[in-house]
Design an enzyme around this catalytic site. Structure first.
Site, mmCIF file in Angstrom:
data_model
loop_
_atom_site.group_PDB
_atom_site.id
_atom_site.type_symbol
_atom_site.label_atom_id
_atom_site.label_comp_id
_atom_site.label_asym_id
_atom_site.label_seq_id
_atom_site.Cartn_x
_atom_site.Cartn_y
_atom_site.Cartn_z
ATOM 1 N N HIS A 20 0.831 -1.207 0.000
ATOM 2 C CA HIS A 20 0.000 0.000 0.000
ATOM 3 C C HIS A 20 0.869 1.261 0.000
ATOM 4 O O HIS A 20 0.433 2.310 -0.435
ATOM 5 C CB HIS A 20 -0.939 0.002 1.222
ATOM 6 C CG HIS A 20 -2.030 -1.025 1.098
ATOM 7 N ND1 HIS A 20 -3.315 -0.709 0.737
ATOM 8 C CD2 HIS A 20 -2.000 -2.369 1.241
ATOM 9 C CE1 HIS A 20 -4.039 -1.816 0.694
ATOM 10 N NE2 HIS A 20 -3.266 -2.840 0.995
ATOM 11 N N ASP A 117 -5.826 6.130 1.050
ATOM 12 C CA ASP A 117 -5.765 4.706 0.721
ATOM 13 C C ASP A 117 -7.146 4.060 0.818
ATOM 14 O O ASP A 117 -7.960 4.411 1.681
ATOM 15 C CB ASP A 117 -4.803 3.961 1.650
ATOM 16 C CG ASP A 117 -4.595 2.525 1.189
ATOM 17 O OD1 ASP A 117 -3.755 2.327 0.296
ATOM 18 O OD2 ASP A 117 -5.289 1.614 1.683
HETATM 19 C C1 G50 Z 1 -5.235 -5.920 0.603
HETATM 20 C C2 G50 Z 1 -5.622 -7.029 1.307
HETATM 21 C C3 G50 Z 1 -6.904 -7.549 1.157
HETATM 22 C C4 G50 Z 1 -7.813 -6.969 0.289
HETATM 23 C C5 G50 Z 1 -7.403 -5.819 -0.430
HETATM 24 C C6 G50 Z 1 -6.126 -5.306 -0.269
HETATM 25 C C7 G50 Z 1 -8.409 -5.220 -1.320
HETATM 26 C C8 G50 Z 1 -8.379 -3.778 -1.693
HETATM 27 C C9 G50 Z 1 -9.762 -3.201 -1.471
HETATM 28 O O1 G50 Z 1 -5.717 -4.241 -0.953
HETATM 29 O O2 G50 Z 1 -9.307 -5.877 -1.644
HETATM 30 C C10 G50 Z 1 -10.152 -2.889 -0.061
HETATM 31 C C11 G50 Z 1 -11.146 -1.956 0.111
HETATM 32 C C12 G50 Z 1 -11.623 -1.593 1.361
HETATM 33 C C13 G50 Z 1 -11.090 -2.195 2.497
HETATM 34 C C14 G50 Z 1 -10.097 -3.132 2.338
HETATM 35 C C15 G50 Z 1 -9.610 -3.493 1.059
HETATM 36 O O3 G50 Z 1 -11.548 -1.831 3.713
HETATM 37 O O4 G50 Z 1 -4.790 -7.612 2.163
HETATM 38 O O5 G50 Z 1 -9.045 -7.492 0.104
#
Ligand code: G50
Ligand code: UDP
Length: 443
Positions: A20, A117
């Site tokens: 991230h 983010d």
């Molecule tokens: C990282 C992760 C698990 C995950 C995601 C990641 C996503 C991104 C979208 O980036 O799917 C997302 C949106 C809102 C939220 C969390 C993640 O609260 O380790 O699923």
């Protein structure tokens, strides 16, 4: 709000986890190029050494960027019922989001907008809305994942239910609640920036742009492919020297990113699989989720017998590597990846076919992008990370498929060529940033 392109002040609010953070730093570097003033909000305490190091080298390389430290209120992991330290940090930031208000208001010159983010969305939008500060999302995953996210809790017909992260199937988990709240808050944001590009995810990006998928979805700006910065470079003497002595496209590179640990049993099966494949390999082993906790040596993790077998076939390391530099080597001809989105885009840029072995989160959906593009495999039958043991024989066979597949190689070369053209001209990103700026003036 500032009226010309030249005097914008943008704040960046990354979340926890290298996957991230890195896209934020890469984006920041291209915004600097536009003469915009930037403030990087860093959240403390920082979970991994990889993140702390990145932040400090980045800030020393870009002294014109202001750092604002955001100190969060600690959460009890037991009460929060979250075991993953990165996820716990997302929740911690979310629950401390109100503290962002003074930090944002005190920025000088006043902020023009903020880029938040994806994992923090609904908690931050309530703060920025009160301050009338435009807010954009940096979506750190694929456009395919964005499609799913934007419709949640319903699921678009193009996405099989089995591809959803197991955690999203538990409607009581705080992750699912946040995901759902974040999805609901999408319409209050000014736009979504994403590290993707037309040739990588044509259908999904078109579907998102058409407005047919979700009502009220803000404009999506595909700014990819993001490129690494000079400051990410680390010296890689031994692996590079080893790779230089290998034949072209002969080596399998194996890495599961920055925050995925495999069980010792599965690590060993993977080791046997690599040996059985008969291919040369460069393997990054990770046995703990957070890098600071890695204590055991390779001997202990792999065992003496496997270590001996590996000796003549591959190189195994247990430390942070410069992945971009490894993928740039001619010798690398295949990538066994968990399909974190950054790794997927990096593989596409370098034209390396991927054997996708998703472990958690958005990774299955990302692996489907590779499979649909015809430049890699998505191992659905291997299940999610921890729920069953994949045997070495099976892994070895799939590696042979990966390394011998000419059609995937050709498809990969095509994608790599367009990706490189895009980044050379900076074309996609430049035009998109101009459009973003126009949309900002209207907001
Ligand atoms: C990282 C992760 C698990 C995950 C995601 C990641 C996503 C991104 C979208 O980036 O799917 C997302 C949106 C809102 C939220 C969390 C993640 O609260 O380790 O699923
Ligand atoms: N990375 C790296 N060296 C490592 C591990 C990871 O350079 O030893 C980089 C990788 O190139 C990518 C990022 O860290 O840019 C990891 O992000 P990704 O989305 O692939 O996976 P995550 O770590 O978030 O699961």
């Amino acid at each position: 709000m500032s009226s010309s392109d030249g005097n914008l002040h943008v704040a960046l609010l990354p979340s926890s986890g290298t996957g991230h953070l890195l896209p934020y730093l890469r984006l920041a570097a291209s915004l600097i190029h536009h003469q915009w003033s930037l403030t990087l909000i860093t959240t403390h305490p920082i979970v991994s050494s990889a993140e702390s190091q990145l932040i400090s080298t980045f800030l020393s390389a870009f002294p014109q960027i202001t750092q604002k430290k955001f100190h969060t209120i600690p959460l009890d992991p037991v009460a929060a019922n979250i075991t993953d330290p990165f996820q716990l940090q997302w929740e911690t930031i979310r629950q401390s989001a109100h503290l962002l208000s003074p930090l944002i208001s005190s920025s000088s010159p006043p902020l023009s907008f903020i880029i938040t983010d994806v994992t923090l969305m609904s908690s931050v939008i309530s703060v920025t809305a009160k301050l009338c500060l435009p807010n954009y999302i940096l979506f750190t995953s694929s456009a395919r994942m964005l499609s799913l996210f934007s419709c949640f809790p319903s699921i678009p017909s193009s996405i099989p239910k089995e591809s959803l992260p197991p955690i999203l199937l538990d409607s009581n988990s705080s992750f699912t609640k946040n995901f759902s709240d974040d999805s609901g808050s999408l319409k209050h944001f000014n736009g979504v920036l994403i590290n993707s590009f037309e040739e990588l995810e044509k259908e999904q990006l078109e579907m998102l742009a058409s407005g047919n998928l979700t009502k009220g979805l803000p404009p999506v700006f595909p700014l990819g492919p993001f490129l690494p910065l000079e400051v990410e470079r680390i010296s890689l003497f031994a692996p590079l020297k080893w790779l230089e002595n290998q034949e072209e496209s002969s080596v399998v590179y194996v890495s599961f990113g920055s925050r995925t640990a495999m069980s010792k049993e599965q690590i060993r099966e993977l080791g046997y699989g690599l040996v059985l494949s008969g291919r040369k390999f460069l393997w990054v082993v990770k046995s703990k989720v957070v890098d600071k906790e890695e204590e055991e040596g390779l001997d202990e993790i792999l065992g003496h017998r496997l270590m001996k077998k590996i000796e003549n076939n591959g190189l195994v390391v247990k430390e942070w590597v410069d992945q971009w530099q490894i993928l740039s080597q001619k010798a690398v001809g295949g990538f066994i990846s968990h399909c974190g989105w950054n790794s997927v885009v990096e593989a596409a840029w370098h034209g390396i076919p991927v054997l996708g072995w998703p472990q958690q989160g958005d990774q299955m959906i990302n692996a489907e992008v590779i499979e649909a593009g015809g430049w890699g495999l998505c191992m659905k039958s291997w299940g999610w990370g921890s729920n069953h043991l994949v045997k070495g024989v099976e892994i070895g066979d799939k590696i042979k498929d990966l390394m011998g597949n000419q059609r995937m190689k050709m498809e990969c070369a095509r994608i790599s060529e367009v990706a490189k053209q895009r980044s050379k001209a900076g074309e996609g990103c430049e035009n998109m940033l101009k459009t973003l700026f126009q949309s900002l003036k209207k907001s």
